[in-house]
Design an enzyme around this catalytic site. Sequence first.
Site, mmCIF file in Angstrom:
data_model
loop_
_atom_site.group_PDB
_atom_site.id
_atom_site.type_symbol
_atom_site.label_atom_id
_atom_site.label_comp_id
_atom_site.label_asym_id
_atom_site.label_seq_id
_atom_site.Cartn_x
_atom_site.Cartn_y
_atom_site.Cartn_z
ATOM 1 C CG HIS A 181 36.035 38.506 50.488
ATOM 2 N ND1 HIS A 181 35.178 39.044 49.550
ATOM 3 C CD2 HIS A 181 36.268 37.227 50.107
ATOM 4 C CE1 HIS A 181 34.876 38.122 48.660
ATOM 5 N NE2 HIS A 181 35.523 37.010 48.957
ATOM 6 C CG HIS A 218 33.232 34.911 46.173
ATOM 7 N ND1 HIS A 218 34.087 33.818 46.038
ATOM 8 C CD2 HIS A 218 32.023 34.393 46.520
ATOM 9 C CE1 HIS A 218 33.424 32.711 46.317
ATOM 10 N NE2 HIS A 218 32.175 33.013 46.602
ATOM 11 C CG ASP A 244 37.849 35.281 44.288
ATOM 12 O OD1 ASP A 244 38.729 34.581 44.811
ATOM 13 O OD2 ASP A 244 36.618 35.176 44.539
ATOM 14 C CG ASP A 267 36.673 31.732 43.816
ATOM 15 O OD1 ASP A 267 36.346 32.144 44.948
ATOM 16 O OD2 ASP A 267 37.207 32.469 42.964
#
Length: 343
Positions: A159, A197, A195, A284
């Site tokens: 991120h 996200h 991931d 995740d």
Amino acid sequence: MKTVFSPLHSRRHVKTELDGGLLIEPHEKPSRAETILARVKDQALGEVLEPEEFGLEPVRRVHTADYVAFLETCWQDWQAAGKPGEAIPAVWAGRGMRHRLPKDIDGRLGYYSFAAETSISDGTWEAARASANVALTAQKLVAGGERAAFALCRPPGHHAHADLFGGYCFFNNAAIVAQAFRDQGYGRVAVLDVDFHHGNGTQAIFYQCSDVLTLSLHGDPDLVFPHFLGFEDETGEGDGEGYNLNIVYPPNTPYSVWSQGLETACERIAAFQPDALVLALGVDTFEDDPISFFKLTSSDYLTLGERLARLGLPTVFTMEGGYDVDAIGVNAVNVMQGFDRAA
Ligand SMILES: NCCCNCCCCCS
Ligand SMILES: [Mg+2]
Ligand SMILES: [Zn+2]
């Protein structure tokens, strides 16, 4: 497969995460890395190495010097300002405001971040530095001839933008690895982010680049973090037009659907003919992850690893997210075991 791990990850031990109007125990906790390491050893995945020290040069190939300098002194500056708690950004330049760097620590925290869930305290700097060294050590192993290496990074990185922290990330380990490959003469590098996200930082860092192909499968940003990037119409810009691919899925997506996107991504990677692959591995996507909404099972991560091996590329795995700590070891190491048995 060799694993690189640093005990210094435990220097990142913030006590707070702003969530739902409360300061909760952070999801991105030290036991995540310890659980994965224990599984690596339990499964005899391969040798476990501590990182070499690469200094800040390779980090500054991706992050701005002022952002790196900010991170280095942020905690001291926050304490010097007499703040009672952990450093948490709380003010940002909204629409119509100015993106200039203020002098005050509250202003600087907002200038260098995009989200408020990522507290900073003593040791965050050291842990982030060690995490980048872990990634660079794995890259050196692969550049030295290893087929693949597992950078057991903590804190994660995908991120982080060139000058923004958030989403539990400070240095973009996957981007630092991709840039290291490029600097060592690898003409084309692909970064695939699996991931849950969107890998917003990685996308942003290479968005104008045609020599680094960035791809990400993730939850619909209309519904989940990072909310403001990761849509399918983001395909790159300038020279980078056509070198970014986002594949977005809704709640309750199972592997049978998600793997169709994986296939699309793998075909795009094969067509790109990269000299190396960086795999930003978050687990995740797991069915029981506390902050996500896909429905992958533990055995799906074996299948994922096998598919990645069939790309036949030198591969560096950088550990990203995954917050069901009981399952994170099995899920992360399943990817490596699936890869190894198909390689
Ligand atoms: N209530 C959940 C908010 C989550 N915000 C940050 C998520 C970062 C994921 C890193 S892989
Ligand atoms: Mg992703
Ligand atoms: Zn994630």
